[in-house]
Each structure stands twice: as C-alpha cells, then as structure tokens.
Design a protein around this motif. Structure first.
Motif, PDB file in Angstrom:
ATOM      1  N   SER A   2       0.823  -1.199   0.000  1.00  0.00           N
ATOM      2  CA  SER A   2       0.000   0.000   0.000  1.00  0.00           C
ATOM      3  C   SER A   2       0.855   1.246   0.000  1.00  0.00           C
ATOM      4  O   SER A   2       2.015   1.244   0.421  1.00  0.00           O
ATOM      5  CB  SER A   2      -0.910   0.017   1.232  1.00  0.00           C
ATOM      6  OG  SER A   2      -0.156   0.312   2.381  1.00  0.00           O
ATOM      7  N   THR A   5       2.629   2.354   3.245  1.00  0.00           N
ATOM      8  CA  THR A   5       3.653   1.526   3.858  1.00  0.00           C
ATOM      9  C   THR A   5       5.017   2.201   3.765  1.00  0.00           C
ATOM     10  O   THR A   5       5.422   2.703   2.726  1.00  0.00           O
ATOM     11  CB  THR A   5       3.716   0.160   3.152  1.00  0.00           C
ATOM     12  OG1 THR A   5       2.460  -0.484   3.309  1.00  0.00           O
ATOM     13  CG2 THR A   5       4.821  -0.702   3.726  1.00  0.00           C
ATOM     14  N   ASP A 141     -11.496   0.318   5.292  1.00  0.00           N
ATOM     15  CA  ASP A 141     -10.040   0.311   5.193  1.00  0.00           C
ATOM     16  C   ASP A 141      -9.621  -0.435   3.924  1.00  0.00           C
ATOM     17  O   ASP A 141      -9.868  -1.631   3.778  1.00  0.00           O
ATOM     18  CB  ASP A 141      -9.499  -0.381   6.453  1.00  0.00           C
ATOM     19  CG  ASP A 141      -7.984  -0.494   6.499  1.00  0.00           C
ATOM     20  OD1 ASP A 141      -7.324  -0.243   5.489  1.00  0.00           O
ATOM     21  OD2 ASP A 141      -7.478  -0.858   7.581  1.00  0.00           O
ATOM     22  N   THR A 143      -6.809  -1.360   2.992  1.00  0.00           N
ATOM     23  CA  THR A 143      -5.742  -2.328   3.223  1.00  0.00           C
ATOM     24  C   THR A 143      -6.188  -3.437   4.169  1.00  0.00           C
ATOM     25  O   THR A 143      -5.360  -4.186   4.687  1.00  0.00           O
ATOM     26  CB  THR A 143      -4.507  -1.631   3.810  1.00  0.00           C
ATOM     27  OG1 THR A 143      -4.837  -1.048   5.085  1.00  0.00           O
ATOM     28  CG2 THR A 143      -4.008  -0.537   2.886  1.00  0.00           C
ATOM     29  N   THR A 144      -7.480  -3.552   4.401  1.00  0.00           N
ATOM     30  CA  THR A 144      -8.000  -4.428   5.439  1.00  0.00           C
ATOM     31  C   THR A 144      -7.738  -5.906   5.172  1.00  0.00           C
ATOM     32  O   THR A 144      -7.507  -6.323   4.025  1.00  0.00           O
ATOM     33  CB  THR A 144      -9.521  -4.216   5.601  1.00  0.00           C
ATOM     34  OG1 THR A 144      -9.968  -4.891   6.769  1.00  0.00           O
ATOM     35  CG2 THR A 144     -10.284  -4.745   4.410  1.00  0.00           C
ATOM     36  N   ASN A 185      -8.988  -1.193  10.492  1.00  0.00           N
ATOM     37  CA  ASN A 185      -8.104  -2.045  11.274  1.00  0.00           C
ATOM     38  C   ASN A 185      -7.177  -1.182  12.124  1.00  0.00           C
ATOM     39  O   ASN A 185      -6.566  -0.240  11.616  1.00  0.00           O
ATOM     40  CB  ASN A 185      -7.249  -2.922  10.355  1.00  0.00           C
ATOM     41  CG  ASN A 185      -8.013  -4.099   9.815  1.00  0.00           C
ATOM     42  OD1 ASN A 185      -7.864  -5.212  10.277  1.00  0.00           O
ATOM     43  ND2 ASN A 185      -8.863  -3.843   8.816  1.00  0.00           N
ATOM     44  N   ASP A 188      -2.315  -2.878  10.804  1.00  0.00           N
ATOM     45  CA  ASP A 188      -2.301  -3.572   9.519  1.00  0.00           C
ATOM     46  C   ASP A 188      -1.678  -4.959   9.685  1.00  0.00           C
ATOM     47  O   ASP A 188      -0.576  -5.097  10.204  1.00  0.00           O
ATOM     48  CB  ASP A 188      -1.502  -2.758   8.501  1.00  0.00           C
ATOM     49  CG  ASP A 188      -1.556  -3.350   7.107  1.00  0.00           C
ATOM     50  OD1 ASP A 188      -0.839  -4.349   6.874  1.00  0.00           O
ATOM     51  OD2 ASP A 188      -2.292  -2.838   6.256  1.00  0.00           O
ATOM     52  N   TYR A 189      -2.394  -5.980   9.224  1.00  0.00           N
ATOM     53  CA  TYR A 189      -1.938  -7.350   9.448  1.00  0.00           C
ATOM     54  C   TYR A 189      -0.691  -7.699   8.658  1.00  0.00           C
ATOM     55  O   TYR A 189       0.081  -8.585   9.046  1.00  0.00           O
ATOM     56  CB  TYR A 189      -3.064  -8.336   9.130  1.00  0.00           C
ATOM     57  CG  TYR A 189      -3.315  -8.563   7.650  1.00  0.00           C
ATOM     58  CD1 TYR A 189      -2.820  -9.686   7.007  1.00  0.00           C
ATOM     59  CD2 TYR A 189      -4.051  -7.645   6.900  1.00  0.00           C
ATOM     60  CE1 TYR A 189      -3.048  -9.897   5.661  1.00  0.00           C
ATOM     61  CE2 TYR A 189      -4.287  -7.850   5.558  1.00  0.00           C
ATOM     62  CZ  TYR A 189      -3.783  -8.976   4.937  1.00  0.00           C
ATOM     63  OH  TYR A 189      -4.014  -9.174   3.598  1.00  0.00           O
ATOM     64  N   ARG A 193       1.700  -1.755  10.703  1.00  0.00           N
ATOM     65  CA  ARG A 193       1.488  -0.319  10.876  1.00  0.00           C
ATOM     66  C   ARG A 193       0.308  -0.071  11.810  1.00  0.00           C
ATOM     67  O   ARG A 193      -0.773  -0.629  11.633  1.00  0.00           O
ATOM     68  CB  ARG A 193       1.233   0.359   9.537  1.00  0.00           C
ATOM     69  CG  ARG A 193       0.879   1.863   9.650  1.00  0.00           C
ATOM     70  CD  ARG A 193       0.671   2.498   8.297  1.00  0.00           C
ATOM     71  NE  ARG A 193       1.926   2.647   7.591  1.00  0.00           N
ATOM     72  CZ  ARG A 193       2.769   3.666   7.754  1.00  0.00           C
ATOM     73  NH1 ARG A 193       2.489   4.626   8.623  1.00  0.00           N
ATOM     74  NH2 ARG A 193       3.885   3.727   7.051  1.00  0.00           N
ATOM     75  N   HIS A 195      -2.555   2.331  13.069  1.00  0.00           N
ATOM     76  CA  HIS A 195      -3.326   3.457  12.568  1.00  0.00           C
ATOM     77  C   HIS A 195      -3.848   4.322  13.719  1.00  0.00           C
ATOM     78  O   HIS A 195      -3.916   3.888  14.872  1.00  0.00           O
ATOM     79  CB  HIS A 195      -4.473   2.953  11.681  1.00  0.00           C
ATOM     80  CG  HIS A 195      -3.999   2.208  10.470  1.00  0.00           C
ATOM     81  ND1 HIS A 195      -3.104   2.745   9.581  1.00  0.00           N
ATOM     82  CD2 HIS A 195      -4.279   0.953  10.017  1.00  0.00           C
ATOM     83  CE1 HIS A 195      -2.864   1.867   8.617  1.00  0.00           C
ATOM     84  NE2 HIS A 195      -3.552   0.765   8.865  1.00  0.00           N
TER      85      HIS A 195
END
Length: 417
Positions: A2, A5, A141, A143-144, A185, A188-189, A193, A195
């Motif tokens: 993403s 990142t 999200d 990037t979820t 989230n 981030d998995y 990161r 949030h």
C-alpha cells in the motif's frame, strides 16, 4: 504494497565483536525485564524462538488442567447443571468484562462469542442502522484483512449502502454527510502499521458517522482506549495476543451509549430478554447481551477464560513499552547481521505508527521462512514477499530477538539471493 507503507532498506556486515555485543546486550535487557517472569506461565520449548503470536498465541501452561476439570467434572459429572452451577450461561459477559480493561473499556460493554467475521457483520450492519436515514456509504479500510472487506460488502448490500474503500491515512478526510460508518483495522496485518484510532474516531464522529474498529492485531499488545477515545463499536479475536487458543471465540464491543438502540442483524434466543420463555416474538435483552446469538461454545470459551489469568497484575502500558523495545532491538540486530540489500523493513520505525510485529520484505520469502522454521525460528509470511515476526511481550525476550535476527542472517547467507 500500500502507498501508506514505509519501506526502509536494512542490512549490514556482522563481525564477532558486534555479534557478541548484541548478544550480551540481549542478556542484560532480559535480566532487567520486569515482564520476563511471565514467560514461565507459558508452554514453550527452549529450542524454539516463537514469533508467531500475532497469528496464534502460545498456550498458557495452566489451561490444560482447567480444561480437564471442565470436561471431566463440569461436563462429565454436573452435565446440564453446569449452565447454572458452573456459570456457563453468563460466561460471554463475564469473560467480556475480563477483556475490557485490556482494551480500555468499562464493564458491561463487551460480549464474547462467535467469530471475528460474524462480529464484524453484526457491528457494521448495526452501525449502518444506528447512523439513520440519509447516510448511504460505508467507508472500509482499503488495506484491510480480506474477510473484513467481504463482510462489509455483504453488510452494505443488506442495508442498501455502498462501500467506499479508503486508505486509513485518508479516512478522516473522506468522512462526510453521507457516511454512515467506517470499518478500520487498528494495526495492519501485513506491515504492522498502527493506525490513528483516536484521530480517525474523532473525525468520524465529527462527521456524524460511527467508528467500527478491528482490534485483532492490537488487543493485548498495546493500549487501545475504546472508552477514552469514544469508539462506537469494535471487534477482535482472542487467539493472538490474548492467547485464547486456536479458534477461540471473538468479542464484540458496543459502547454503552449505543446499547439501547443496537439492532443486531442476527437476533438469536441467547440475546432475547427472556430466552427461556421461547416466545415467537423477539424482544432484545438490555446491554451488551444484545450481541449474543446462539448457544456459546463453552469448551473454547472457558479455555479463553483460563488463558486470561496470565493478565492478572499486568499493565498494558508495560506490555507496550516492552513491545517497542523488543521490535527496536530486533530491527537493530537485523541491520547489524543481515547482508546488505537482502531485506527491507516495511514496519514503520516511528513508535506511534508501529504495532507489535516486525515485517520484512524479502525475495524468496516462502523458502526463507520455511528454513527459519526448520532452524527453530517460527514466524510466518504473507505472499508474495513479507516475512512477519510477532513479538508477544509476555513470553518473548530480547535473547529471542537477537537469535532470530542472527539465524535470519545465516539463512539468507546460505540461500541464493
């Protein structure tokens, strides 16, 4: 990867003096670690560095004995009486109240049960209904974790809303008069990161929208502050940093101010105001009990309850301090040991943007992780190129971090670039 990142090139040249210095520092840090004594409360073997607690937490050593009692006495002898005499019926709320202080919630706002996915569905649909007329979009999200996105899309179809994917960094600016809710989230998995829960929540509420947070990668690793930051709804799993066991039940947080109007899309007899009346009409119970659906999974529920004993006397602020120190030290060791150019750090360096994992991008990541595991360093990966190392402060030490980085260097030296 993403656009939010951070990627930092890392690598260096190891030498015997440098190796010895880092190893000695690790021993000194472990000797001064006030959380270090908690390690003995887990079933761990000395030959393995376990850095996958962000996928499955280690087994608390006392849980098997507790489960033997549940199975042989509560189920085997008391049988149906255990719903009352052993407290099975009230377990979802009782265990929710034990999780509450870990995530910064007052009692009476968390109910345990079902999976994270099911609770995401409850929360998103309920948030859309709470938002009222005239708000037809749900921010998600971008990037979820994939399942959150799948569930949100289904919830949107069911409620007549549309999904708007937004990077977490842009969530605050994207909320407007048509926004009903946002599903975000906390960590981030992939990258680890962290949030901005306080800032995003405040922006959503200022826009008249509800904030729904997924805490799977933060609960038990860092302070969350659900009540303090005005979060509306939240969900999370219990098998990662809370060490509840494989497939242990998830939880749902409903802020007290929303409970009277919380309209679950999955009303079940367990959330009825008088469940044993068995009436055909549904009347929701008061409080967080509205988040229940069907008969709870008692065996996994009570394994989780026993596992939470390891949190007795532990301050989440101390866990966070050690988590940051561990990940700092691990990344320092990686920079010192790993040949230059072989890995890049994708987890943010800034403490305010980092969860409790260190993620490294690496060519041939599947083969690298397989060899790490063979040599006793257990992490995991996210294809195509991310190595993930989760640091659970209750049982991971600084010597573990140093050893993991040193063996990573050896693996990368032995395998072709």
């Amino acid at each position: 990867m993403s656009e939010t990142t951070t990627v930092t090139e890392t690598g260096g040249t190891s030498d015997p003096l440098g190796d010895e210095t880092l190893a000695q520092r690790a021993l000194a840090l472990d000797a001064a670690d006030e959380l270090g004594e908690h390690r003995e409360r887990f079933a761990l073997d000395a030959g393995t560095v376990y850095l996958d607690g962000n996928s499955l937490g280690a087994l608390p050593a006392h849980v098997p004995a507790r489960m033997a009692d549940v199975i042989t006495r509560e189920w085997g002898e008391l049988r149906i009486r255990s719903w009352d005499e052993s407290g099975w019926w009230t377990a979802p709320e009782r265990i929710g109240d034990r999780i509450a202080p870990i995530v910064g919630a007052a009692p009476g706002q968390i109910v345990v049960g079902d999976s994270t996915s099911v609770n995401v569905f409850k929360a998103v649909v309920a948030a859309a209904r709470l938002a009222g007329e005239g708000r037809d979009e749900i921010l998600v999200d971008a990037t979820t974790f994939p399942t959150d996105g799948y569930i949100a899309e289904s919830a949107a179809r069911m409620t007549g809303h549309r999904i708007v994917p937004v990077a977490p960094a842009g969530m605050a600016g994207a909320a407007g008069p048509r926004t009903a809710a946002a599903l975000v989230n906390h960590v981030d998995y992939r990258t680890g990161r962290l949030h901005d829960l306080p800032g995003i929540t405040a922006a959503l509420r200022a826009a008249g929208a509800l904030a729904v947070w997924d805490l799977c990668h933060s609960a038990g690793a860092l302070p969350v502050g659900l009540d303090a930051h005005g979060v509306d709804l939240a969900v999370g799993c219990t098998y990662k940093y809370l060490n509840g066991g494989p497939g242990s039940p998830a939880y749902l947080y409903v802020a007290e101010r929303h409970q009277a109007a919380f309209d679950s899309p999955l009303p079940g007899w367990n959330s009825h105001s008088d469940p044993f009346a068995m009436t055909p009409g549904y009347e929701a119970a008061a409080g967080a009990v509205r988040g229940r659906v069907g008969t709870p999974d008692i065996l996994s529920m009570l394994a989780l309850e026993a596992a939470l004993d390891v949190w007795d006397g532990v301050a989440i602020e101390d866990v966070r301090a050690k988590s940051l120190a561990l990940t700092d030290f691990f990344l320092e060791c990686v920079r010192a040991y790993v040949p230059e150019g072989r890995v890049a750090t994708v987890t943010p360096e800034a403490h305010g943007e980092r969860g409790s994992q260190a993620a490294l991008s690496c060519a041939n990541a599947p083969a690298v992780m397989a060899e790490l595991i063979r040599r006793g360093v257990v992490g995991d990966l996210r294809r195509p190129d991310v190595l993930r190392f989760g640091f659970t402060p209750l049982y991971v030490g600084f010597a573990d971090a140093e050893r993991a980085a040193r063996i990573l260097s050896e693996v990368l030296t032995d395998l072709p670039a």
